[in-house]
Scaffold this motif. Structure first.
Motif, PDB file in Angstrom:
ATOM      1  N   ARG A 171       7.556  10.924  77.019  1.00 16.19           N
ATOM      2  CA  ARG A 171       7.238  11.508  78.334  1.00 16.19           C
ATOM      3  C   ARG A 171       8.024  10.819  79.445  1.00 16.19           C
ATOM      4  O   ARG A 171       8.542  11.468  80.354  1.00 16.19           O
ATOM      5  CB  ARG A 171       5.740  11.430  78.605  1.00 16.19           C
ATOM      6  CG  ARG A 171       4.928  12.461  77.843  1.00 16.19           C
ATOM      7  CD  ARG A 171       3.471  12.495  78.290  1.00 16.19           C
ATOM      8  NE  ARG A 171       2.713  11.371  77.762  1.00 16.19           N
ATOM      9  CZ  ARG A 171       2.117  11.338  76.581  1.00 16.19           C
ATOM     10  NH1 ARG A 171       2.201  12.383  75.771  1.00 16.19           N
ATOM     11  NH2 ARG A 171       1.430  10.282  76.203  1.00 16.19           N
ATOM     12  N   LYS A 172       8.136   9.484  79.344  1.00 13.29           N
ATOM     13  CA  LYS A 172       8.892   8.714  80.344  1.00 13.29           C
ATOM     14  C   LYS A 172      10.361   9.148  80.362  1.00 13.29           C
ATOM     15  O   LYS A 172      10.939   9.394  81.424  1.00 13.29           O
ATOM     16  CB  LYS A 172       8.786   7.218  80.038  1.00 13.29           C
ATOM     17  CG  LYS A 172       9.577   6.331  80.973  1.00 13.29           C
ATOM     18  CD  LYS A 172       9.424   4.867  80.568  1.00 13.29           C
ATOM     19  CE  LYS A 172      10.384   4.009  81.335  1.00 13.29           C
ATOM     20  NZ  LYS A 172      11.487   3.515  80.529  1.00 13.29           N
ATOM     21  N   HIS A 173      10.952   9.270  79.174  1.00 20.47           N
ATOM     22  CA  HIS A 173      12.357   9.676  79.100  1.00 20.47           C
ATOM     23  C   HIS A 173      12.549  11.091  79.640  1.00 20.47           C
ATOM     24  O   HIS A 173      13.522  11.371  80.350  1.00 20.47           O
ATOM     25  CB  HIS A 173      12.888   9.583  77.665  1.00 20.47           C
ATOM     26  CG  HIS A 173      13.056   8.188  77.179  1.00 20.47           C
ATOM     27  ND1 HIS A 173      13.687   7.198  77.894  1.00 20.47           N
ATOM     28  CD2 HIS A 173      12.670   7.604  76.011  1.00 20.47           C
ATOM     29  CE1 HIS A 173      13.689   6.072  77.208  1.00 20.47           C
ATOM     30  NE2 HIS A 173      13.066   6.293  76.060  1.00 20.47           N
ATOM     31  N   LEU A 174      11.631  11.989  79.323  1.00 21.16           N
ATOM     32  CA  LEU A 174      11.759  13.368  79.810  1.00 21.16           C
ATOM     33  C   LEU A 174      11.564  13.451  81.322  1.00 21.16           C
ATOM     34  O   LEU A 174      12.217  14.262  81.983  1.00 21.16           O
ATOM     35  CB  LEU A 174      10.780  14.280  79.071  1.00 21.16           C
ATOM     36  CG  LEU A 174      11.121  14.512  77.598  1.00 21.16           C
ATOM     37  CD1 LEU A 174      10.014  15.300  76.906  1.00 21.16           C
ATOM     38  CD2 LEU A 174      12.464  15.217  77.442  1.00 21.16           C
ATOM     39  N   GLU A 175      10.699  12.608  81.878  1.00 23.25           N
ATOM     40  CA  GLU A 175      10.553  12.549  83.337  1.00 23.25           C
ATOM     41  C   GLU A 175      11.860  12.091  83.982  1.00 23.25           C
ATOM     42  O   GLU A 175      12.273  12.632  85.009  1.00 23.25           O
ATOM     43  CB  GLU A 175       9.424  11.598  83.723  1.00 23.25           C
ATOM     44  CG  GLU A 175       8.042  12.153  83.480  1.00 23.25           C
ATOM     45  CD  GLU A 175       6.943  11.126  83.743  1.00 23.25           C
ATOM     46  OE1 GLU A 175       7.223  10.085  84.397  1.00 23.25           O
ATOM     47  OE2 GLU A 175       5.812  11.356  83.292  1.00 23.25           O
ATOM     48  N   GLU A 176      12.499  11.099  83.366  1.00 24.94           N
ATOM     49  CA  GLU A 176      13.785  10.622  83.874  1.00 24.94           C
ATOM     50  C   GLU A 176      14.833  11.732  83.824  1.00 24.94           C
ATOM     51  O   GLU A 176      15.631  11.884  84.751  1.00 24.94           O
ATOM     52  CB  GLU A 176      14.256   9.404  83.081  1.00 24.94           C
ATOM     53  CG  GLU A 176      13.406   8.175  83.294  1.00 24.94           C
ATOM     54  CD  GLU A 176      13.685   7.060  82.301  1.00 24.94           C
ATOM     55  OE1 GLU A 176      14.502   7.253  81.368  1.00 24.94           O
ATOM     56  OE2 GLU A 176      13.066   5.984  82.439  1.00 24.94           O
ATOM     57  N   ALA A 177      14.819  12.519  82.751  1.00 26.56           N
ATOM     58  CA  ALA A 177      15.765  13.637  82.638  1.00 26.56           C
ATOM     59  C   ALA A 177      15.512  14.658  83.744  1.00 26.56           C
ATOM     60  O   ALA A 177      16.460  15.171  84.354  1.00 26.56           O
ATOM     61  CB  ALA A 177      15.654  14.294  81.261  1.00 26.56           C
ATOM     62  N   SER A 178      14.250  14.942  84.008  1.00 25.29           N
ATOM     63  CA  SER A 178      13.907  15.886  85.077  1.00 25.29           C
ATOM     64  C   SER A 178      14.350  15.365  86.438  1.00 25.29           C
ATOM     65  O   SER A 178      14.819  16.130  87.278  1.00 25.29           O
ATOM     66  CB  SER A 178      12.399  16.159  85.085  1.00 25.29           C
ATOM     67  OG  SER A 178      12.020  16.859  83.932  1.00 25.29           O
ATOM     68  N   GLU A 179      14.202  14.049  86.653  1.00 30.25           N
ATOM     69  CA  GLU A 179      14.647  13.447  87.911  1.00 30.25           C
ATOM     70  C   GLU A 179      16.166  13.548  88.062  1.00 30.25           C
ATOM     71  O   GLU A 179      16.670  13.819  89.157  1.00 30.25           O
ATOM     72  CB  GLU A 179      14.200  11.990  87.987  1.00 30.25           C
ATOM     73  CG  GLU A 179      12.699  11.845  88.156  1.00 30.25           C
ATOM     74  CD  GLU A 179      12.206  10.411  87.977  1.00 30.25           C
ATOM     75  OE1 GLU A 179      13.045   9.490  87.812  1.00 30.25           O
ATOM     76  OE2 GLU A 179      10.983  10.223  87.993  1.00 30.25           O
ATOM     77  N   THR A 180      16.887  13.339  86.968  1.00 30.40           N
ATOM     78  CA  THR A 180      18.351  13.481  86.998  1.00 30.40           C
ATOM     79  C   THR A 180      18.724  14.910  87.369  1.00 30.40           C
ATOM     80  O   THR A 180      19.619  15.135  88.191  1.00 30.40           O
ATOM     81  CB  THR A 180      18.974  13.093  85.643  1.00 30.40           C
ATOM     82  OG1 THR A 180      18.681  11.729  85.375  1.00 30.40           O
ATOM     83  CG2 THR A 180      20.477  13.317  85.637  1.00 30.40           C
TER      84      THR A 180
END
Length: 141
Positions: free
Chosen positions: A65-74
């Motif tokens: 979930r943390k990695h996917l949130e980072e992807a969404s922020e990018t």
């Protein structure tokens, strides 16, 4: 018709580069970032649900979930929105299966670019996806 891109994303530098590439190269595409929580394989794994095969499954899903949130922020930094999805399983099988089931036009995946003995010993999800995918695969190094 809008192109649909499946992006294999695990939070590593190569997957971040693949995300940047997809956002820049396919400005009108619908992009789905897929995080696969790796599940062990083997004889006993065939008798258990994927969720039960992952030690510390909740911790692994939280990391995803943390990695996917980072992807969404990018993506937001590029004035884009992406879909995200997380699945438990063997990464190469899940990625190819999702590409087929989700009717994606292509897959974008990062690669560490290992060669020789390192690649043989460690295997390569990207290489397996390239060999098994029925859709075009773009490998970003």
């Amino acid at each position: 018709m809008t192109e649909r891109i499946l992006l294999a994303y695990d939070g590593s530098e190569p997957s971040e580069q693949a995300l940047e590439y997809a956002l820049e190269t396919f400005p009108d595409a619908e992009i789905t970032a897929l995080y696969v929580v790796p599940a062990p394989r083997g004889y006993w794994a065939s008798f258990e649900e994927p969720e039960d095969r992952v030690p510390n499954a909740e911790k692994a899903k939280e990391r995803g979930r943390k990695h996917l949130e980072e992807a969404s922020e990018t993506a937001s930094a590029h004035d884009r929105e992406i879909e995200t999805e997380m699945i438990i399983g063997e990464p190469n099988h899940v990625i190819v299966g999702q590409a087929v089931d989700g009717e994606y036009d292509s897959i974008v995946i990062g690669s560490h670019g290992r060669e020789g003995v390192s690649r043989v010993l460690l295997g390569s999800v990207a290489e397996t996806v390239v060999r098994r995918s029925p859709t075009p695969v773009i490998v970003v190094r």
